[in-house]
Design an enzyme around this catalytic site. Structure first.
Site, PDB file in Angstrom:
ATOM      1  N   GLY A  75       0.802  -1.222   0.000  1.00  0.00           N
ATOM      2  CA  GLY A  75       0.000   0.000   0.000  1.00  0.00           C
ATOM      3  C   GLY A  75       0.836   1.274   0.000  1.00  0.00           C
TER       4      GLY A  75
ATOM      5  N   GLY B  57       0.797   9.008   4.873  1.00  0.00           N
ATOM      6  CA  GLY B  57       0.046   8.262   5.877  1.00  0.00           C
ATOM      7  C   GLY B  57      -1.009   9.129   6.525  1.00  0.00           C
TER       8      GLY B  57
ATOM      9  N   LYS C 216       6.990  18.669  -5.095  1.00  0.00           N
ATOM     10  CA  LYS C 216       7.357  19.112  -3.748  1.00  0.00           C
ATOM     11  C   LYS C 216       8.599  20.018  -3.766  1.00  0.00           C
ATOM     12  CE  LYS C 216       5.337  14.881  -1.868  1.00  0.00           C
ATOM     13  NZ  LYS C 216       5.607  13.465  -1.584  1.00  0.00           N
TER      14      LYS C 216
HETATM   15  N1  HSE Z   1       3.009   9.139  -2.793  1.00  0.00           N
HETATM   16  C1  HSE Z   1       3.800   9.957  -1.933  1.00  0.00           C
HETATM   17  C2  HSE Z   1       5.006   9.184  -1.446  1.00  0.00           C
HETATM   18  C3  HSE Z   1       3.067  10.443  -0.713  1.00  0.00           C
HETATM   19  O1  HSE Z   1       5.179   8.027  -1.799  1.00  0.00           O
HETATM   20  O2  HSE Z   1       5.785   9.764  -0.713  1.00  0.00           O
HETATM   21  C4  HSE Z   1       2.226  11.609  -0.998  1.00  0.00           C
HETATM   22  O3  HSE Z   1       2.919  12.640  -1.579  1.00  0.00           O
END
Ligand code: HSE
Length: 441
Positions: free
Chosen positions: A192, A307, A210
């Site tokens: 997951g 999370g 980001k």
């Molecule tokens: N899918 C991203 C990660 C989390 O794997 O860090 C949400 O930005």
């Protein structure tokens, strides 16, 4: 303790998936402490989700539940909207509509801000509202707060972050267990970590969203996702992880942004980092951001980047911030991108050919006299200095081998030229594998 007399702030939640449910749970569980900190209660008064029955099961009778998110952003009794839908489509319309109705917004949507942030922040300024986005970058790690406020005295020099947990998990497993990329990706999906469609994670797009946001805050420039260089980990070979290890390095997917004299580097790609650096030891799905400021020196921020409750931690922190500033004149709030809007810099984002980096080069070569001399001559002519050379011992009777070179820092276009010349040599038997290397010192 003084009594809290004001009525709770009414919040509308758009999307009650994993993070939405976490936000509801944290706000409910820590209600008293949060109220004491914010000075007012924070109440989720309305929830919009396409799955109304699941939403109803989660919130019971404590909030109005609807499948019509627009009814929430237009509801005059709602003061703050939390957008947890994601993506550039309906989320953009909802955020803009909420702002037009003079509601403050908290969003976890990095894609939206990296691509449409300039438009959204301008609309928010016009309406005198705040768009808060701590959960959009590195989940529960308060990196936006740190960059925008904690490090405000500094001229930030660079940021390097492990800001995608899925790819960090995959790279950790590839290294620990010597497994190929595809096998570990399937495992990440089973656990997951990765999305059902993991393209944004593994191709570096999520990390690029980001780092685009962090770059804007660090250097006071507009968000410019379309200028970011984005490479993921899907073509990374297990043998490169092994060779890097032998040379004292780990490979991580880094989001990097660096101030240079004539522009800003903004890039995401697999990167060799010395194994002894703290950030090289961030394993599994954890995130970490390393920031170099001129006054503070190196700082590192570590924690869970995704999370339910880790991300909810950032959502609720933003809610408290918004509540605390409700009565502050909009011109005196912390600016969205840390710098005053009329004091933004016009430093360009540099093309990838202009970045400065060291390089790991792996060549498959014929094992015969003069090959290494030809290759080192090409590098010398390009004014690229060699830092280390490793040659795999050829197996019995094998007439070719792998040659690995680490270079010192150079400009990327010089490295491109050198690679083109190496690939033209008859003794170089396949395309050169090139991975950037950062010392982070
Ligand atoms: N899918 C991203 C990660 C989390 O794997 O860090 C949400 O930005």
């Amino acid at each position: 303790m003084s009594a809290i007399k004001l009525a709770p702030v009414r919040v509308g939640l758009l999307g009650i998936g994993t993070v939405g449910a976490g936000t509801f749970a944290v706000l409910t569980r820590n209600q008293q402490e949060i109220t004491r900190r914010a000075g007012r209660g924070i109440e989720i008064a309305a929830v919009a989700d396409l799955d109304v029955s699941r939403a109803r099961a989660l919130v019971g009778e404590r909030a109005r539940v609807t499948d019509d998110a627009f009814s929430i952003v237009r509801d005059p009794s709602i003061e703050v909207v939390v957008e947890l839908i994601g993506g550039y489509g309906i989320a953009r319309q909802l955020v803009l509509e909420a702002i037009a109705h003079r509601k403050h917004v908290v969003t976890a949507n990095k894609a939206l801000l990296a691509v449409h942030g300039n438009e959204i922040f301008a609309a928010a300024r016009e309406q005198g509202v705040t768009v808060a986005f701590e959960p959009a970058v590195a989940g529960g790690i308060p990196i936006i707060k740190a960059l925008r406020e904690g490090l405000t005295a500094n001229r930030i020099e660079w940021i390097a972050g492990i800001i995608n947990g899925t790819t960090n998990f995959i790279l950790s497993e590839m290294r620990d267990k010597g497994l190929p990329f595809d096998v570990v990706l399937a495992e990440a999906q089973r656990l997951g970590y990765a999305e059902a469609d993991p393209t944004f994670d593994i191709e570096g797009v999520d990390a690029a969203h980001k780092v685009t946001i962090m770059s804007a805050i660090a250097f006071g420039v507009p968000v410019q996702f379309d200028r970011a260089h984005v490479e993921g980990i899907s073509s990374l070979q297990a043998e490169d992880i092994r060779y890097a290890e032998k040379l004292g390095y780990r490979i991580k997917l880094l989001g990097i942004t660096r101030r240079r004299e004539h522009g800003i580097e903004l890039r995401v790609h697999p990167t060799l980092i010395p194994s002894k650096r703290l950030i090289a030891n961030v394993e599994g799905a954890m995130n970490a951001v390393w920031v170099k400021g001129d006054a503070v020196g190196h700082t590192m921020y570590y924690g869970k980047g995704a999370g339910a409750e880790p991300t909810a931690s950032a959502v609720v922190a933003d809610l408290v911030d918004v509540v605390r500033t409700l009565t502050v004149d909009p011109g005196n709030r912390v600016p969205h991108l840390a710098f005053q809007p009329d004091a933004m810099a016009d430093l360009p984002i540099l093309p990838i050919t202009e970045i400065e980096s060291a390089y790991y080069l792996r060549l498959r070569v014929a094992d015969e006299p003069g090959v290494l001399a030809d290759i080192t001559r090409i590098l010398a002519d390009a004014r690229i200095s060699i830092d280390a050379v490793l040659q795999r011992e050829p197996a019995e009777g094998e007439r070719q081998t792998d040659l690995i070179l680490l270079t010192h820092v150079t400009i990327e276009h010089r490295c491109d030229d050198a690679i083109r010349q190496m690939e033209a040599l008859p003794t170089v038997l396949s395309k050169v594998t090139r991975i950037r290397l950062e010392d982070l010192n």
